[in-house]
Design a protein around this motif. Structure first.
Motif: not given
Length: 376
Positions: A73-80, A45-49
């Motif tokens: 986690l920036d889930i929206e970005y990962l999925e984009s 959790s300490v790593t902002r992805v």
């Protein structure tokens, strides 16, 4: 395949080397340049992805977090970008519940108070909240919970927030959200917390930002009868030394840090990665992991009721409290916070422990201990 894994995930080689070459990294020190040739990224959790971190990660196919939350986690970005991702929901839930029950055994007479007819309230009724409710209910303790994201008709324990605020012990296990109809960021106000009963205990092992540091400091000043147990903090890894000093127990975000929980999280992410890659997952954990999980025998020190002595012999959060308070005097308290997590001593879940008593223990006491461990 190049796999980057947070250095605080134990036995990373055992879990992930069959998929490719494993290299570890410091969770807060990961740079975009380190991800240029990375295919798989395994974090905590300490790593902002997010977009900034992954700007140069053109080969990245998978991001896994060996933790229960996803707010990092920036889930929206990962999925984009069509990057597969997963977390490990519930992996360390039992570890967090152990932290709660051991804290209640360690601070004054709170567990005895609950066993004598007190009530425990929970905010956040996900994996941790539900398991905590089941654990204390097994002890015969009354329990209610508040979670606006769950239909109140689905569980008789679900009540409004006002009723939860009238409990002798209030435990916060809400995930951190800043948007949506019920954001949890700074969820509880000073006015609400002042409604807690005299001599109540407030415990937060969810996310620090659910209650503002300033609110907790004001609460401690206005209601010194209320005990605070805090494992999570605003601004981690730099935290308020003043607030920590006001706590009965203050710890550096380690409630879920049992060895069992860490291994379960890694195993869940390894399974998800195997599914994404289309390879068969091993039916059993690596042999070196299984060996590390041999049930420990815990010699019970004579300190109070046998069930209480057993729990605290397995894990006494006041030991973490003392180490944490000492670290706040370091030249770099933020670095000291991370060092405590990196070098955290192995801790086993209560359910895995075999307790050895010097003398005879009656059946009623053993029944309480069994319920305290989560055995049915």
């Amino acid at each position: 395949m190049n796999i980057l894994v947070d250095e605080n995930i134990p036995m990373a080689e055992a879990f992930f080397s069959r998929f490719g070459s494993v290299v570890t990294f410091a969770g807060r020190g990961l740079s975009p340049e380190a991800l240029v040739d990375t295919d798989v990224l395994i974090v905590r959790s300490v790593t902002r992805v997010n977009a900034a971190l992954l700007a140069k990660a053109t080969k990245l196919r998978f991001v896994g977090s060996c933790t229960i939350g996803s707010d990092h986690l920036d889930i929206e970005y990962l999925e984009s970008r069509s990057i597969n991702w997963c977390t490990a929901p519930g992996s360390n839930a039992d570890s967090v519940v152990d932290y709660v029950v051991c804290s209640l055994c360690a601070v004054d007479d709170y567990m005895a108070r609950l066993l004598g007819g007190g009530r425990l309230g929970i905010i956040g009724y996900g994996n941790v909240g539900r398991r905590l409710a089941e654990r204390v209910s097994g002890l015969g303790i009354g329990c209610v919970a508040y979670d606006p994201l769950i239909d109140a008709q689905s569980d008789p324990r679900l009540v409004g927030i006002d009723e939860v605020l009238h409990c002798d012990v209030l435990c916060l296990h809400a995930p951190l959200t800043r948007t949506g109809p019920f954001p949890s960021y700074h969820l509880l106000s000073l006015e609400q917390l002042l409604r807690l009963p005299k001599g109540a205990l407030l415990l937060n092992a969810g996310r620090g930002e659910v209650v503002a540091t300033g609110v907790l400091l004001e609460l401690a000043a206005l209601r010194p009868d209320i005990q605070l147990v805090l494992d999570v903090w605003e601004g981690e890894p730099v935290v308020s030394a003043e607030l920590a000093a006001r706590c009965a127990i203050a710890t550096p975000h380690i409630a879920g840090y049992s060895l069992d929980g860490k291994f379960k999280g890694a195993a869940m992410v390894a399974e998800a990665l195997a599914n994404v890659l289309g390879v068969s997952e091993e039916q059993s954990w690596p042999s070196e992991v299984a060996a590390a999980l041999t049930a420990p025998q815990v010699s019970v020190q004579d300190c109070g009721e046998p069930w209480q002595a057993a729990a605290l012999s397995a894990y006494n959060p006041k030991e973490d409290h003392q180490r944490f308070l000492a670290s706040l005097g370091a030249d770099d308290p933020g670095g000291a916070f991370d060092a405590l997590r990196k070098h955290y001593p192995p801790r086993r879940e209560l359910s895995r422990c075999e307790f050895v008593f010097d003398g005879a223990v009656d059946k009623a006491q053993l029944n309480v201990l069994s319920a305290l461990q989560g055995h049915r």
